[in-house]
Design a protein around this motif. Structure first.
Motif, PDB file in Angstrom:
ATOM      1  N   LEU A 128       0.691  -1.217   0.008  1.00 56.40           N
ATOM      2  CA  LEU A 128       0.020  -0.007   0.004  1.00 56.40           C
ATOM      3  C   LEU A 128       1.052   1.332   0.117  1.00 56.40           C
ATOM      4  N   PRO A 163      -6.812   1.976  -1.079  1.00 53.78           N
ATOM      5  CA  PRO A 163      -7.848   1.303  -0.419  1.00 53.78           C
ATOM      6  C   PRO A 163      -9.214   1.658  -1.257  1.00 53.78           C
ATOM      7  N   SER A 209     -11.703   0.588   4.095  1.00 49.17           N
ATOM      8  CA  SER A 209     -10.327   0.637   3.851  1.00 49.17           C
ATOM      9  C   SER A 209      -9.705  -0.706   4.076  1.00 49.17           C
ATOM     10  N   LYS A 210     -10.502  -1.836   4.573  1.00 45.47           N
ATOM     11  CA  LYS A 210      -9.975  -3.262   4.540  1.00 45.47           C
ATOM     12  C   LYS A 210      -9.971  -3.889   3.282  1.00 45.47           C
ATOM     13  N   SER A 269      -9.293  -3.455  -1.150  1.00 47.73           N
ATOM     14  CA  SER A 269      -8.454  -2.586  -2.265  1.00 47.73           C
ATOM     15  C   SER A 269      -9.214  -2.252  -3.406  1.00 47.73           C
ATOM     16  N   LYS A 303      -8.277  -8.438  -0.231  1.00 44.80           N
ATOM     17  CA  LYS A 303      -6.904  -8.275  -0.497  1.00 44.80           C
ATOM     18  C   LYS A 303      -6.305  -9.748  -0.549  1.00 44.80           C
TER      19      LYS A 303
END
Length: 209
Positions: free
Chosen positions: A17, A126, A131-132, A134, A167
């Motif tokens: 990231l 993100p 935000s967890k 992609s 992810k």
């Protein structure tokens, strides 16, 4: 995942990231050119946001932040980090030429032209809504056309399909559209990933100085 092309939309879910450093409270300040304007009773209380000669009448509760040649307009109540592409920060962004020219991508740089989707850096971004997850961008625009941005100004308007993926497995959990208004003569780019209510009308009713 299929192989991505080395352009602005180059995002590899397995990559590390890479996001810009969070702007400090001192470096991110409210745009000085925002002034109160309650003369339009039909629209309720409003204020004027000016950027490179473009004047937008926006709702008074939209919060405006400037950082260099970019502006973040926060329209939601929750936003811990008011900067472009920060997750969970509902709003839209306005960029000048220093922000969309010479964009660093993979060891080189690219100038935005509208042919590919705008991203200000390479690496995994993100998902805007979680935000967890992609952000996995589409490579082909779903629409291209012109949109009026005040008298005598038309923007190149492009929409891009995107997905939010896990992810670990790359499973798609959400689909959404990035909207872009690009005025190459005025050197202004507006980017919206939240389908901001009323934004199209705000831009259509822009004035110029």
């Amino acid at each position: 995942m299929r192989k991505r092309s080395p352009v602005l939309a180059l995002l590899t879910v397995a990559a590390v990231l890479a996001t810009p450093a969070a702007a400090s409270a001192a470096s991110v300040a409210s745009v000085a050119s925002v002034a109160s304007d309650s003369s339009d009773s039909s629209a309720g209380q409003a204020k004027i946001l000016s950027f490179r000669g473009m004047n937008l009448k926006i709702p008074a509760d939209w919060r405006v932040y400037r950082d260099g040649d970019s502006v973040v307009v926060v329209t939601g109540l929750l936003c811990k980090r008011p900067e472009p592409f920060a997750p969970d920060c509902e709003g839209f962004w306005i960029f000048g030429p220093r922000a969309y020219m010479n964009v660093p991508v993979g060891g080189g740089s690219i100038t935005y032209t509208g042919k590919t989707q705008f991203h200000p850096f390479s690496g995994v971004i993100p998902c805007p809504f979680n935000s967890k997850l992609s952000w996995y961008p589409g490579e082909k625009a779903s629409y291209r056309g012109l949109r009026q941005v005040g008298p005598g100004h038309k923007a190149k308007y492009t929409t891009w399909p995107n997905r939010c993926v896990t992810k670990d497995t790359g499973r798609t959990t959400a689909k959404w559209t990035q909207r872009e208004w690009f005025l190459p003569t005025s050197k202004i780019l507006v980017v919206d990933v939240w389908n901001t209510y009323g934004l199209s009308g705000v831009l259509k009713r822009a004035t110029w100085s």
